[in-house]
Design an enzyme around this catalytic site. Structure first.
Site, PDB file in Angstrom:
ATOM      1  N   CYS B 187       0.851  -1.186   0.000  1.00  0.00           N
ATOM      2  CA  CYS B 187       0.000   0.000   0.000  1.00  0.00           C
ATOM      3  C   CYS B 187       0.890   1.241   0.000  1.00  0.00           C
ATOM      4  O   CYS B 187       1.953   1.241   0.607  1.00  0.00           O
ATOM      5  CB  CYS B 187      -0.877  -0.035   1.258  1.00  0.00           C
ATOM      6  SG  CYS B 187      -1.556   1.554   1.735  1.00  0.00           S
ATOM      7  N   CYS B 231      18.275 -19.034 -16.883  1.00  0.00           N
ATOM      8  CA  CYS B 231      19.538 -19.113 -17.608  1.00  0.00           C
ATOM      9  C   CYS B 231      20.191 -17.735 -17.505  1.00  0.00           C
ATOM     10  O   CYS B 231      19.551 -16.726 -17.768  1.00  0.00           O
ATOM     11  CB  CYS B 231      19.293 -19.479 -19.063  1.00  0.00           C
ATOM     12  SG  CYS B 231      20.759 -19.269 -20.094  1.00  0.00           S
ATOM     13  N   CYS B 308      56.673  -8.034  10.779  1.00  0.00           N
ATOM     14  CA  CYS B 308      55.221  -7.962  10.621  1.00  0.00           C
ATOM     15  C   CYS B 308      54.759  -8.529   9.268  1.00  0.00           C
ATOM     16  O   CYS B 308      53.576  -8.512   8.967  1.00  0.00           O
ATOM     17  CB  CYS B 308      54.721  -6.522  10.777  1.00  0.00           C
ATOM     18  SG  CYS B 308      55.133  -5.450   9.396  1.00  0.00           S
ATOM     19  N   CYS B 318      70.231   1.956  -0.221  1.00  0.00           N
ATOM     20  CA  CYS B 318      70.674   1.601   1.120  1.00  0.00           C
ATOM     21  C   CYS B 318      70.048   0.303   1.602  1.00  0.00           C
ATOM     22  O   CYS B 318      68.856   0.067   1.391  1.00  0.00           O
ATOM     23  CB  CYS B 318      70.307   2.734   2.069  1.00  0.00           C
ATOM     24  SG  CYS B 318      70.726   2.383   3.760  1.00  0.00           S
ATOM     25  N   CYS B 323      60.809  -0.674   8.296  1.00  0.00           N
ATOM     26  CA  CYS B 323      59.450  -1.015   7.854  1.00  0.00           C
ATOM     27  C   CYS B 323      58.525   0.156   8.152  1.00  0.00           C
ATOM     28  O   CYS B 323      58.456   0.633   9.281  1.00  0.00           O
ATOM     29  CB  CYS B 323      58.957  -2.284   8.548  1.00  0.00           C
ATOM     30  SG  CYS B 323      57.253  -2.662   8.153  1.00  0.00           S
ATOM     31  N   CYS B 334      70.531  -9.726   4.469  1.00  0.00           N
ATOM     32  CA  CYS B 334      70.454 -10.949   5.281  1.00  0.00           C
ATOM     33  C   CYS B 334      69.156 -11.055   6.047  1.00  0.00           C
ATOM     34  O   CYS B 334      68.878 -12.089   6.658  1.00  0.00           O
ATOM     35  CB  CYS B 334      71.644 -11.023   6.228  1.00  0.00           C
ATOM     36  SG  CYS B 334      71.505  -9.864   7.603  1.00  0.00           S
TER      37      CYS B 334
END
Lengths: 151, 517
Positions: B187, B231, B308, B318, B323, B334
């Site tokens: 409605c 389909c 992490c 360098c 991080c 290394c």
């Protein structure tokens, strides 16, 4: 049948009995685009700010829902943080909108959202996260934005 | 039309899957002695194929394709069935069935319990039998358009929310024509959830809107029934009826072929992805979306932070890395903590440091998992790409088929083997593509070796056929026999692989590294 009669009536009612904090600029030529100013409610980070809002009615109004967009930048979880500034209101979704819904209700709800953001139905989820994890930072950021853009 | 039973297997619709294989199966049997004599397994398999021919392969499901008219008939039949039980007219029965999402038994149960409540809930209350009509109401003002003309026709459903007829009409037109709603239109009043019934629509809507309403209602029948699916091909109007349920999708991959020719999965609507189950297919696609584009580059240019595991790109000279994310300082060469380097960084003589070794081990692990993924992804993507190239090649070859007919004196029917080869290539590459997604999630055990053998055999056969296919048009005529044989052979290898994987899924023999339910 045009929607002009309905729009004029709704405008008239809002003019005679305004919603607190909501000012509607007179509509003259273009009755499908309303320029509105909303005052930031006291006690919220939006206090003292005046936010320009554009309410757009589609030509099919009231059979299709209007849209509401913030022209003034605002740091709010329910307003998209982009150049559109769309406010996400449940009743404005196509499926939920009924032709009997009134613009008064839309604007009242928008005002209510400024007062208390709805974190369950947010467009900016990052703001919600901030509100939950660091509420003070949210308040500070929102106040800064209000000061920078809305005062 | 009833669900197809086992006897119906072999009807036109079911044949579409492997028609090219079935055609050439006899030929394959004939050629087998010369070409594949040394492959004893194949001989054995062929024996089985002959014995089991009437039996349905494990990777096929029963289904029927339904046209628009058939769908309408199905609804009519069900309405007829139920209306005698309920003692209701056709129109009402249809509404009741729709309201109960065509769950006959539930409707009958509930109706027998409390007919009045069922009728009321479905919007068929006591006054339903009165035809709805327009009324003129004195002093009425329409809440939608704000018109208050006394001569205006108005309408309301039983909920009593009255609007002018024009607004009601426009409301329905908007819902039906632009929003595609049908059985769930409410409605127009905010907060009133009464459903607009079909009598109201018939009274108010124009013929065009009414026709669309009928179409949309027809569509909801397919949407409401779990054994029906549209389909997914654009513009295709067929629906497929298949009994495989969503809860069975970890045990079977219900691939169906629509009358329009599209091969798709009844379970998820995606293009054919056998032998990879729906859940794995979705996981794989998601992974590819996230990873593949950049994974190659990442593998070549970056290392992970030893603390992490954020990915880091070295863009300066360098070796003292910090991080961005966790602020850990380490040596690019290394991977050990920078603090251990002191001032000797230029020699990086901390190679034997324990912490550096651990960090490298961790990194090697994460590299290995990335490399594993890339191994499968590259092969997956390659088959996808090759299938497209094969198809392009066929389009070109098709043109050459005409010239082949004139140059070699072959008839039109004789050059059709090219089309058969192309179709087989497409189908096999599609299967191969998904075997790599399947293999990515597979845990290593004895079954895996059988699967990989099957995969290798199919891949080898496909590559051989693909190579033949690439020959210039003037050489194609000479390799006709070989091509026909290989076409049959790839189809045969594909069936073996699908049979094995489908049986394994059914028996829950495969062990995956992730949950597929």
């Amino acid at each position: 049948m045009s929607s002009s009669k309905r729009i004029t009536k709704e405008y008239g009612e809002l003019e005679n009995d305004p919603i607190p904090g909501v000012t509607i600029k007179p509509i003259d030529q273009d009755m499908y685009n309303w320029d509105i100013e909303m005052s930031g409610p006291a006690g919220t980070p939006y206090a003292n700010g005046t936010f320009k809002v554009r309410l757009t009615l589609p030509t099919e109004y009231p059979f299709k829902p209007p849209t509401i967009a913030f022209k003034t930048k605002i740091y709010h979880p329910n307003v998209s943080n982009d150049d559109k500034g769309n406010m996400c209101l449940g009743m404005l979704r196509t499926d939920d909108w009924k032709p009997s819904c009134k613009l008064r209700t839309v604007l009242t709800l928008a005002m209510k959202l400024l007062n208390e953001p709805d974190t369950n139905d947010a467009v900016e989820t990052s703001i919600v996260e901030q509100m939950k994890s660091n509420h003070d930072a949210y308040v500070q950021r929102a106040k800064e934005w209000t000061k920078t853009y809305a005062v | 039309m009833a669900m197809s039973s086992d006897e119906e297997y072999g009807s036109d619709q079911m044949m579409s899957d492997d028609e090219l294989d079935a055609d050439s199966l006899g030929e394959l049997a004939g050629n087998l002695d010369s070409d594949y004599d040394n492959d004893a397994d194949d001989d054995q398999f062929l024996e089985n194929m002959r014995d089991d021919k009437p039996q349905k392969p494990a990777y096929e499901v029963d289904y029927t394709t339904l046209s628009d008219a058939e769908l309408r008939n199905k609804q009519k039949e069900q309405v007829e069935d139920v209306r005698h039980i309920l003692g209701q007219p056709v129109e009402q029965t249809a509404i009741l069935l729709r309201y109960f999402k065509w769950q006959k038994e539930r409707l009958i149960d509930k109706y027998m319990d409390d007919p009045d409540k069922v009728l009321e809930d479905a919007g068929l209350g006591a006054e339903w039998n009165d035809d709805p009509k327009l009324e003129k109401v004195r002093g009425f003002s329409c809440d939608i358009c704000c018109d208050d003309d006394a001569e205006m026709n108005t309408y309301s459903m039983r909920c009593g929310h009255r609007y002018c007829a024009d607004c009601y009409k426009q409301y329905l037109e908007n819902k039906i024509m632009s929003e595609g709603e049908s059985g769930r239109i409410q409605c127009p009043t905010d907060g009133c959830s009464r459903i607009v019934d079909s009598k109201t629509v018939r009274l108010l809507a124009s013929p065009k809107v009414l026709a669309r309403y009928g179409e949309l209602l027809n569509r909801t029948y397919v949407d409401d029934k779990p054994n029906l699916r549209w389909c997914p091909a654009p513009e295709c109007e067929f629906a497929v009826d298949c009994a495989v349920r969503q809860t069975e999708l970890h045990k079977i991959i219900p691939t169906v072929v629509c009358n329009c020719g599209l091969r798709f999965c009844f379970g998820c609507g995606h293009n054919d992805h056998q032998p990879c189950p729906c859940a794995l297919m979705k996981k794989w696609l998601k992974k590819c979306e996230d990873d593949s584009e950049t994974a190659n580059w990442i593998s070549a240019h970056t290392k992970e932070c030893p603390k992490c595991v954020s990915t880091i790109e070295k863009n300066g000279g360098c070796n003292h890395m910090t991080c961005r994310k966790c602020k850990h300082e380490f040596c690019w060469v290394c991977m050990g903590p920078w603090s251990e380097h002191g001032t000797n960084w230029y020699n990086c003589n901390r190679f034997e440091e324990k912490s550096g070794e651990e960090a490298r081990g961790q990194q090697a692990k994460s590299r290995a998992s990335l490399e594993r993924y890339l191994h499968y992804y590259n092969r997956y993507a390659n088959h996808d790409h090759s299938a497209k190239l094969d198809k392009d090649l066929y389009v070109k070859t098709e043109k050459k088929m005409t010239s082949l007919q004139s140059s070699s004196g072959m008839s039109w029917i004789e050059v059709q083997y090219l089309e058969a080869a192309s179709t087989a290539l497409q189908q096999c590459r599609q299967t191969l593509k998904w075997t790599y997604a399947f293999a990515f999630y597979l845990q290593r055990n004895n079954d895996t070796y059988i699967f990989e053998d099957n995969q290798r055999d199919l891949e080898m056969a496909v590559e051989q056929l693909s190579e033949l296919f690439e020959k210039p048009a003037d050489q194609l005529a000479a390799s006709r026999k070989e091509m026909v044989d290989k076409t049959a052979y790839v189809g045969h290898r594909r069936r073996i692989l699908l049979e094995d994987t489908a049986n394994g899924l059914r028996d829950e023999r495969w062990q995956f590294t992730t949950d597929i339910r």
